[in-house]
Motif scaffolding. Structure first.
Motif, PDB file in Angstrom:
ATOM      1  N   ARG A 188      54.552  51.415  47.772  1.00  0.00           N
ATOM      2  CA  ARG A 188      55.930  51.840  47.529  1.00  0.00           C
ATOM      3  C   ARG A 188      56.491  50.965  46.435  1.00  0.00           C
ATOM      4  NH1 ARG A 188      60.796  52.808  51.871  1.00  0.00           N
ATOM      5  NH2 ARG A 188      59.360  54.477  52.464  1.00  0.00           N
ATOM      6  N   LEU A 189      57.228  51.587  45.521  1.00  0.00           N
ATOM      7  CA  LEU A 189      57.810  50.882  44.377  1.00  0.00           C
ATOM      8  C   LEU A 189      59.277  50.607  44.646  1.00  0.00           C
ATOM      9  CD1 LEU A 189      57.532  49.851  41.438  1.00  0.00           C
ATOM     10  CD2 LEU A 189      58.220  52.143  40.696  1.00  0.00           C
ATOM     11  N   LEU A 190      59.662  49.339  44.521  1.00  0.00           N
ATOM     12  CA  LEU A 190      61.070  48.941  44.605  1.00  0.00           C
ATOM     13  C   LEU A 190      61.483  48.495  43.212  1.00  0.00           C
ATOM     14  CD1 LEU A 190      63.520  48.529  46.413  1.00  0.00           C
ATOM     15  CD2 LEU A 190      62.711  46.227  46.898  1.00  0.00           C
ATOM     16  N   ASP A 191      62.209  49.354  42.517  1.00  0.00           N
ATOM     17  CA  ASP A 191      62.597  49.108  41.135  1.00  0.00           C
ATOM     18  C   ASP A 191      63.946  48.402  41.105  1.00  0.00           C
ATOM     19  OD1 ASP A 191      63.088  49.111  38.454  1.00  0.00           O
ATOM     20  OD2 ASP A 191      62.685  51.238  38.148  1.00  0.00           O
ATOM     21  N   LEU A 192      63.940  47.150  40.641  1.00  0.00           N
ATOM     22  CA  LEU A 192      65.173  46.366  40.636  1.00  0.00           C
ATOM     23  C   LEU A 192      66.126  46.782  39.537  1.00  0.00           C
ATOM     24  CD1 LEU A 192      63.743  42.811  41.311  1.00  0.00           C
ATOM     25  CD2 LEU A 192      64.374  44.596  42.908  1.00  0.00           C
ATOM     26  N   GLN A 193      65.582  47.331  38.452  1.00  0.00           N
ATOM     27  CA  GLN A 193      66.381  47.715  37.299  1.00  0.00           C
ATOM     28  C   GLN A 193      67.274  46.562  36.882  1.00  0.00           C
ATOM     29  OE1 GLN A 193      68.230  51.384  38.554  1.00  0.00           O
ATOM     30  NE2 GLN A 193      66.359  52.537  38.325  1.00  0.00           N
ATOM     31  N   ASP A 194      68.588  46.746  36.936  1.00  0.00           N
ATOM     32  CA  ASP A 194      69.499  45.675  36.505  1.00  0.00           C
ATOM     33  C   ASP A 194      70.041  44.871  37.676  1.00  0.00           C
ATOM     34  OD1 ASP A 194      69.250  46.382  33.828  1.00  0.00           O
ATOM     35  OD2 ASP A 194      70.814  47.908  34.006  1.00  0.00           O
ATOM     36  N   LYS A 195      69.482  45.065  38.864  1.00  0.00           N
ATOM     37  CA  LYS A 195      69.994  44.337  40.019  1.00  0.00           C
ATOM     38  C   LYS A 195      69.577  42.877  39.960  1.00  0.00           C
ATOM     39  CE  LYS A 195      69.721  48.411  42.994  1.00  0.00           C
ATOM     40  NZ  LYS A 195      69.099  48.971  44.201  1.00  0.00           N
ATOM     41  N   GLU A 196      70.503  42.032  40.290  1.00  0.00           N
ATOM     42  CA  GLU A 196      70.209  40.600  40.356  1.00  0.00           C
ATOM     43  C   GLU A 196      69.761  40.249  41.768  1.00  0.00           C
ATOM     44  OE1 GLU A 196      72.522  36.320  40.051  1.00  0.00           O
ATOM     45  OE2 GLU A 196      73.493  38.161  39.415  1.00  0.00           O
ATOM     46  N   MET A 197      68.595  39.597  41.860  1.00  0.00           N
ATOM     47  CA  MET A 197      68.095  39.232  43.179  1.00  0.00           C
ATOM     48  C   MET A 197      69.114  38.361  43.899  1.00  0.00           C
ATOM     49  SD  MET A 197      66.082  39.177  45.572  1.00  0.00           S
ATOM     50  CE  MET A 197      66.446  38.208  47.026  1.00  0.00           C
ATOM     51  N   GLY A 198      69.296  38.637  45.156  1.00  0.00           N
ATOM     52  CA  GLY A 198      70.268  37.890  45.941  1.00  0.00           C
ATOM     53  C   GLY A 198      71.516  38.715  46.215  1.00  0.00           C
ATOM     54  N   ARG A 199      71.757  39.751  45.425  1.00  0.00           N
ATOM     55  CA  ARG A 199      72.892  40.619  45.679  1.00  0.00           C
ATOM     56  C   ARG A 199      72.640  41.429  46.936  1.00  0.00           C
ATOM     57  NH1 ARG A 199      74.051  43.984  40.412  1.00  0.00           N
ATOM     58  NH2 ARG A 199      74.997  45.258  42.016  1.00  0.00           N
ATOM     59  N   GLU A 200      73.717  41.807  47.614  1.00  0.00           N
ATOM     60  CA  GLU A 200      73.587  42.479  48.900  1.00  0.00           C
ATOM     61  C   GLU A 200      72.806  43.782  48.789  1.00  0.00           C
ATOM     62  OE1 GLU A 200      77.437  42.942  50.618  1.00  0.00           O
ATOM     63  OE2 GLU A 200      77.996  40.868  50.242  1.00  0.00           O
ATOM     64  N   ASP A 201      72.968  44.514  47.694  1.00  0.00           N
ATOM     65  CA  ASP A 201      72.285  45.796  47.597  1.00  0.00           C
ATOM     66  C   ASP A 201      70.778  45.613  47.515  1.00  0.00           C
ATOM     67  OD1 ASP A 201      72.391  44.661  45.121  1.00  0.00           O
ATOM     68  OD2 ASP A 201      73.142  46.421  44.068  1.00  0.00           O
ATOM     69  N   PHE A 202      70.312  44.566  46.824  1.00  0.00           N
ATOM     70  CA  PHE A 202      68.869  44.367  46.749  1.00  0.00           C
ATOM     71  C   PHE A 202      68.321  43.905  48.090  1.00  0.00           C
ATOM     72  CE2 PHE A 202      65.255  41.487  46.262  1.00  0.00           C
ATOM     73  CZ  PHE A 202      64.300  42.436  45.936  1.00  0.00           C
ATOM     74  N   VAL A 203      69.017  42.982  48.760  1.00  0.00           N
ATOM     75  CA  VAL A 203      68.558  42.521  50.074  1.00  0.00           C
ATOM     76  C   VAL A 203      68.446  43.708  51.018  1.00  0.00           C
ATOM     77  CG1 VAL A 203      69.158  41.134  52.090  1.00  0.00           C
ATOM     78  CG2 VAL A 203      69.471  40.198  49.799  1.00  0.00           C
ATOM     79  N   ARG A 204      69.446  44.564  51.014  1.00  0.00           N
ATOM     80  CA  ARG A 204      69.429  45.735  51.886  1.00  0.00           C
ATOM     81  C   ARG A 204      68.255  46.654  51.546  1.00  0.00           C
ATOM     82  NH1 ARG A 204      74.104  48.242  50.414  1.00  0.00           N
ATOM     83  NH2 ARG A 204      72.894  49.377  48.869  1.00  0.00           N
ATOM     84  N   ASP A 205      68.079  46.943  50.240  1.00  0.00           N
ATOM     85  CA  ASP A 205      66.997  47.841  49.827  1.00  0.00           C
ATOM     86  C   ASP A 205      65.635  47.251  50.152  1.00  0.00           C
ATOM     87  OD1 ASP A 205      68.982  49.455  48.883  1.00  0.00           O
ATOM     88  OD2 ASP A 205      68.644  49.014  46.761  1.00  0.00           O
TER      89      ASP A 205
END
Length: 568
Positions: A203-220
């Motif tokens: 499965r691919l988790l594409d961060l794109q412009d998300k900064e690691m540590g932000r709530e949306d990335f942790v959730r995803d």
């Protein structure tokens, strides 16, 4: 996200202090604490005394008296979820919480999902201790879809206890399940294609412009782990990992291994990160020279994994539009490094110490070409003590990285220019940035085409030359670059500079032609231009070896086997 609830408030006072609040909402009137408020307070205090090892979460801050009693009964940490800012202001609980910011996490989010994500991260920071939900009935009545969802999730725990649910058995199937993290780095496409060919679940988790540590990335990320249940996480060059080590901490809580494949100098990248020497972090490097130094940095699981080719993309017979077949005796594709060096020098010169370092960077770059060191900092320490002191005095890590990159790129520029100069008598076609025009200004012995797209253009470009010429970056003392695999995969002939690790990958003389010194280049080019049969035989043997041993399918199999051996 719950819909906004409209309500009105009336203070209930028995003294100057507001002791309760009357709430009118949805054709109902009720009080925040009610006539049994003291019982709610006593019950909360008792629960806190019995659950000292738990993480209390107040679903609603309640009245000032209630909140103060709870804070007195528990030293923290504690969380309060309350989006009713009007009520908090009227009761004065906002002022109380302002005094306890050091031990109370206040969550105002209007989304219960986002609130739970924040609570999950907070729970991870507190050793994964279970939640203790303290919910006031009035809040469940006020906005059931929001507060009831929080209360249920916190009490059942299973739905949002990500790390506990992720401690499942791993590496039970023949093909492991891989969660891929990407920031659009180009080699991830090859890994995905290899997974598809080898039937490796991924499965691919594409961060794109998300900064690691932000709530949306942790959730995803956590959602992907729970839904997909990977055997390990994979990234390239640590892409997607935060510099503070939050993701590594998260992986440790979930007992989920990480494989990071470095296809660039790992030391220049790892400077940026902290807390990464985890037993669950396994590093693969394309350059075996990095193994001792990475181990010295505390990485106990480090393995050699060279580059490769995508044999479905780099195939014989592809032609590049606008180029007649086999039109050139020799061609070269690569960056001149002129603009990169200039831009990095501007950054280095901004620091006071950088001005002294910048004045001598070309001398250091020249020495780096001949040096045994893979890192500029090691060369400075040994050969340039004055500059070494200036380097250490640079204001921050980023400034030191800028200087290391400056010298490395200048070394590559010098070396690459010297190598390519030796093929100018054969009127080469040079593809790359327009810095080449500045490099060979005034010369009419070569032709130029702008930079080519790696995926769309290079497979066809290699077929248009009898000889493809290659030089390796100055930082790669022993390793080989991508072209050593891509050119043979296309059935084309390659002359490249000798690197120690090349002999473990292709047989010099039979499968690849190497120059050890610059003076050898001209003679090798002349010889193989005059002997097309030998040229074709070398190219055919090289292609067979590459297809047999050096595709991304081979690399993925090796990586998966190593991860299963370690963590299975």
């Amino acid at each position: 996200m719950s819909a906004e609830i409209s309500y009105s408030l009336s203070p209930v006072q028995r003294s100057e202090q507001v002791e309760d609040v009357e709430i009118s909402a949805c054709n109902r009137t009720f009080r925040l604490m009610g006539r049994f408020g003291h019982r709610l307070t006593d019950s909360a205090v008792k629960a806190l005394e019995e659950g000292k090892d738990l993480l209390p979460v107040l679903v609603g801050a309640g009245s000032r008296q209630y909140l103060e009693a709870v804070l007195k009964a528990h030293p923290g940490p504690m969380a309060v979820v309350d989006k009713e800012e009007q009520i908090m202001k009227m009761t004065g609980t906002d002022q109380v919480l302002a005094k306890f910011r050091d031990r109370v996490l206040l969550i105002h989010s209007g989304s219960s999902t986002d609130a739970l994500t924040v609570l999950t991260r907070w729970q991870m920071q507190n050793q994964g201790r279970p939640f203790l939900s303290l919910s006031l009935p009035s809040y469940l009545r006020l906005d059931r879809s929001y507060y009831k969802e929080l209360d249920t999730a916190l009490k059942t725990g299973a739905k949002y206890d990500f790390w506990a649910r992720s401690r499942y058995s791993k590496f039970k199937a023949d093909n492991p399940r891989i969660l891929l993290i990407t920031t659009d780095y180009f080699l991830m496409g090859e890994i995905i294609a290899a997974c598809q060919r080898l039937d490796v679940p991924h499965r691919l988790l594409d961060l794109q412009d998300k900064e690691m540590g932000r709530e949306d990335f942790v959730r995803d990320f956590l959602q992907a782990v729970l839904e997909f249940r990977p055997d390990f996480v994979f990234t390239i060059n640590h892409m997607g990992l935060d510099r503070e080590g939050v993701l590594v901490d998260l992986l440790e809580k979930m007992e989920l291994p990480l494989a990071s494949w470095f296809v660039d100098n790992p030391h220049l990248i790892l400077y940026r990160y902290q807390n990464l020497a985890s037993p669950l972090c396994t590093i693969f490097t394309w350059d075996s020279d990095n193994l001792p130094s990475l181990s010295a940095r505390g990485f106990n699981r480090v393995h050699y994994l060279p580059l490769a080719t995508d044999a479905q993309r780099f195939v014989p017979g592809r032609l590049l539009s606008g180029f007649p077949g086999q039109a050139r005796d020799i061609s070269f594709v690569g960056n001149s490094m002129v603009h990169k060096v200039r831009a990095r020098l501007d950054r280095v010169l901004k620091a006071d110490q950088g001005k002294r370092l910048g004045a001598g960077f070309q001398e250091v770059a020249g020495a780096f070409i001949q040096s045994r060191h893979n890192l500029v900092s090691s060369l400075l320490e040994e050969k340039f003590p004055a500059l070494w002191r200036d380097f250490q005095d640079l204001p921050d890590m980023e400034s030191r990285l800028d200087y290391e990159a400056l010298v490395t790129w200048e070394s590559t520029r010098i070396y690459r220019k010297k190598c390519v100069e030796r093929i100018l008598p054969f009127h080469p076609l040079i593809a790359g940035d327009d810095g080449w025009k500045e490099t060979f200004i005034g010369s009419d012995k070569w032709a130029y085409v702008p930079e080519l797209n790696y995926y769309a253009d290079l497979p066809g470009f290699y077929a248009h030359a009898r000889i493809n010429f290659n030089t390796t970056s100055a930082q790669m003392k022993g390793a080989v670059n991508q072209r050593v695999f891509d050119v043979p995969a296309c059935g084309s002939f390659l002359i490249t500079d000798h690197r120690r690790q090349l002999e473990d990958l292709l047989e010099p003389g039979r499968e690849v032609v190497c120059y050890h010194e610059l003076d050898e280049i001209g003679d090798l080019v002349r010889y193989y231009l005059k002997n097309p049969d030998q040229r074709n035989e070398v190219a055919a043997r090289a292609r067979k070896r590459v297809l047999d041993e050096h595709t991304y399918d081979h690399r993925l199999r090796a990586l998966c086997a190593q991860m299963k051996k370690i963590y299975g």
